[in-house]
Scaffold this active site. Sequence first.
Site, short mmCIF file in Angstrom:
data_model
loop_
_atom_site.label_atom_id
_atom_site.label_comp_id
_atom_site.label_asym_id
_atom_site.label_seq_id
_atom_site.Cartn_x
_atom_site.Cartn_y
_atom_site.Cartn_z
N ASP A 29 -2.15 13.62 74.64
CA ASP A 29 -2.75 14.50 75.65
C ASP A 29 -3.62 15.57 74.98
O ASP A 29 -3.68 15.66 73.76
CB ASP A 29 -1.65 15.13 76.52
CG ASP A 29 -0.44 15.51 75.70
OD1 ASP A 29 -0.63 16.23 74.70
OD2 ASP A 29 0.70 15.07 76.00
N ASP A 98 -16.97 11.43 76.13
CA ASP A 98 -17.43 10.07 76.36
C ASP A 98 -17.92 10.02 77.80
O ASP A 98 -17.23 10.50 78.70
CB ASP A 98 -16.23 9.12 76.18
CG ASP A 98 -16.61 7.76 75.63
OD1 ASP A 98 -17.63 7.22 76.10
OD2 ASP A 98 -15.89 7.26 74.76
N ASP A 195 -21.51 5.51 76.93
CA ASP A 195 -20.94 4.16 76.96
C ASP A 195 -22.00 3.13 77.39
O ASP A 195 -22.73 3.37 78.36
CB ASP A 195 -19.79 4.19 77.99
CG ASP A 195 -18.91 2.98 77.94
OD1 ASP A 195 -18.29 2.73 76.91
OD2 ASP A 195 -18.86 2.25 78.97
N GLU A 256 -23.90 4.11 72.75
CA GLU A 256 -23.40 2.77 72.40
C GLU A 256 -24.36 1.75 72.98
O GLU A 256 -24.62 1.76 74.18
CB GLU A 256 -22.00 2.54 72.97
CG GLU A 256 -21.46 1.18 72.59
CD GLU A 256 -20.33 0.67 73.49
OE1 GLU A 256 -19.58 -0.20 73.05
OE2 GLU A 256 -20.23 1.11 74.65
N HIS A 321 -12.47 2.13 68.90
CA HIS A 321 -11.36 1.67 69.72
C HIS A 321 -11.54 0.25 70.25
O HIS A 321 -10.71 -0.24 71.00
CB HIS A 321 -11.18 2.64 70.89
CG HIS A 321 -12.40 2.69 71.76
ND1 HIS A 321 -13.62 3.17 71.31
CD2 HIS A 321 -12.62 2.29 73.03
CE1 HIS A 321 -14.52 3.06 72.26
NE2 HIS A 321 -13.94 2.53 73.32
N ASP A 322 -12.65 -0.40 69.91
CA ASP A 322 -12.91 -1.74 70.43
C ASP A 322 -12.78 -2.84 69.38
O ASP A 322 -12.83 -4.02 69.72
CB ASP A 322 -14.33 -1.81 71.02
CG ASP A 322 -14.50 -0.97 72.28
OD1 ASP A 322 -13.51 -0.83 73.03
OD2 ASP A 322 -15.60 -0.44 72.49
C1 GLC Z 1 -17.55 0.26 75.96
C2 GLC Z 1 -16.26 0.91 75.53
C3 GLC Z 1 -15.14 -0.02 75.86
C4 GLC Z 1 -15.14 -0.24 77.36
C5 GLC Z 1 -16.48 -0.77 77.84
C6 GLC Z 1 -16.61 -0.72 79.32
O1 GLC Z 1 -17.81 -0.87 75.22
O2 GLC Z 1 -16.30 1.23 74.18
O3 GLC Z 1 -13.90 0.47 75.43
O4 GLC Z 1 -14.12 -1.14 77.70
O5 GLC Z 1 -17.53 0.00 77.32
O6 GLC Z 1 -16.71 0.61 79.75
CA CA Z 2 1.70 13.19 76.99
#
Ligand code: GLC
Ligand code: CA
Length: 535
Positions: A29, A98, A195, A256, A321-322
């Site tokens: 958090d 983000d 994103d 991205e 994270h992907d």
């Molecule tokens: C981007 C993010 C990913 C997400 C996707 C859809 O690629 O990095 O984690 O699932 O967009 O928003």
């Molecule tokens: Ca928590």
Amino acid sequence: MATTWWEECIVYQIYPRSFQDTNGDGIGDLQGIIKRMDYLVSLGIDALWLSPIYCSPMADFGYDISDYQNVDPVFGTLDDVDQLIREAHTRNIKIIFDMVFNHTSIEHPWFQESRQSKDNEKADYYIWSDSIPNNWQGAFGKRAWSYDEKRQQYYLHSFLEEQPDLNWRNQEVVDAMFSILTFWLDRGIDGFRLDVINCIFKDKTLRSNPRIVGSRPRPYDMQRHIFDRNRPGTHQKLRMMRQLVDAYPDRMLVGEIMVELPGEPELAASFLGRNRDELHLSFDFSLAYTRFNATKWQRSAKRWCEAIGKNRIPSWVLNNHDIPRIVSRLSGNVAKTKLAALFLLTQRGSIFLYYGEELGLPDSKVPWKSIRDPLGKRYWPVHPGRDPARGPMIWSNEKGFGFTDGESWLPFASNAASYAVAEQEQDASSMLHYYRALIGMRREETVFRRGTCAYLDTNNNHVVCYVREYGDEKRLMLLNFSGRKQRVSIRDKHYPKSDWILRFTSQRMLSDAKAETFILQPWQGCIYSLKSRSS
Ligand code: GLC
Ligand code: CA
């Protein structure tokens, strides 16, 4: 030449669910991030990028937003955001949020209204069609069109069915999204990671994408995305966003860009704008998808730099994270991982790190019953999904590893205790100290951040060799991308060997350089500086 912070920053990405839990629900958090602020300072980073913390039903763990101007209760409150900004800013750390502009959550009030009828106020906020108009596929599998019983039409979703694509051809949508940016900029947010930003604008007549011959596991990869990505109108929208953001001092947009794998650096660079008037920075993931090999990494890095050119700023990234974590991609080989980090942190421009990267944290093993990522649920065991790269941060060797007092939402990495921050602090040879040293050197020496980069010819194609130069400062990097000892002589006449002094090495040097040649241990990376001849 004056530089602004984003031209040479180190950004640390936090996946908030997995960084630090403070209320025992097993989910990280905002208070957790605040609690660890001094650790973040100790790393020497300049900014934090937080994966989404807005209200969300979490179909895609926050990348499906149902309220852009509020915090999901699982992460905290708007007051926590204000406190986070304050605590970060007093320590000279920027906060980057983000921003998901391509789609909302299916639970967003706009979509809830839009689906009611063909003529309500939000009817054109999304992309609706009486029948399936084209061959577009969702990036997460299945067709990109789903039927809505209520409105009796199909809606477009480039990702999950729970993530309907916004209609950026509707000026009201554009205005709404821009006012969301303003909302956060006014609150003190220093920038946004946008994103899948090259997906926002779609072909006006929704033409089908041309098919690609061959076979690839994902139907999405079986077509050239010329009508559902990279539409010319995107650039105009980015220029407007840039103007909005630049009206505030010192803010930044990093995008991205969805590309064909292993990468399309020229495309990623194109969204910086020919006149540097679109994104401040954009990601190129080529290195992350390129086999760990001297020739291939050199070629990849060079191509990215050429695409960027001298007057714009490249950013560099190995983890997020992907994708699986680098140490896992390199089969747990620590020496290789250190070499990769040396490569990363000696490039010009800005660097993006991912929490746990500095610990050499590997992917978590996630058994079927613990899978949370919708991609993992859909494709397991062919593709385990993205949970493994999202495992909790390891702080100590207590129960819950200092991450939580409760049950963690995702499994910890195997042998978690051996990666703990507390353990690594005590060990001068740890990955944590290694990252700190590299970051520290980069912070101190302008040449690493701003210097030019020239690759030199050597007689050895297992070794990458480049020189960074800024004014009188020169650094030579030699990286042995092989599991064998390598001997290198530099052919370039401008840099005779005798002038170089070893400044930094990824591992203890086991043997000395002979007269005319450098000798590198397996997977060893070395940094040399040039002794000025007059001294
Ligand atoms: C981007 C993010 C990913 C997400 C996707 C859809 O690629 O990095 O984690 O699932 O967009 O928003
Ligand atoms: Ca928590």
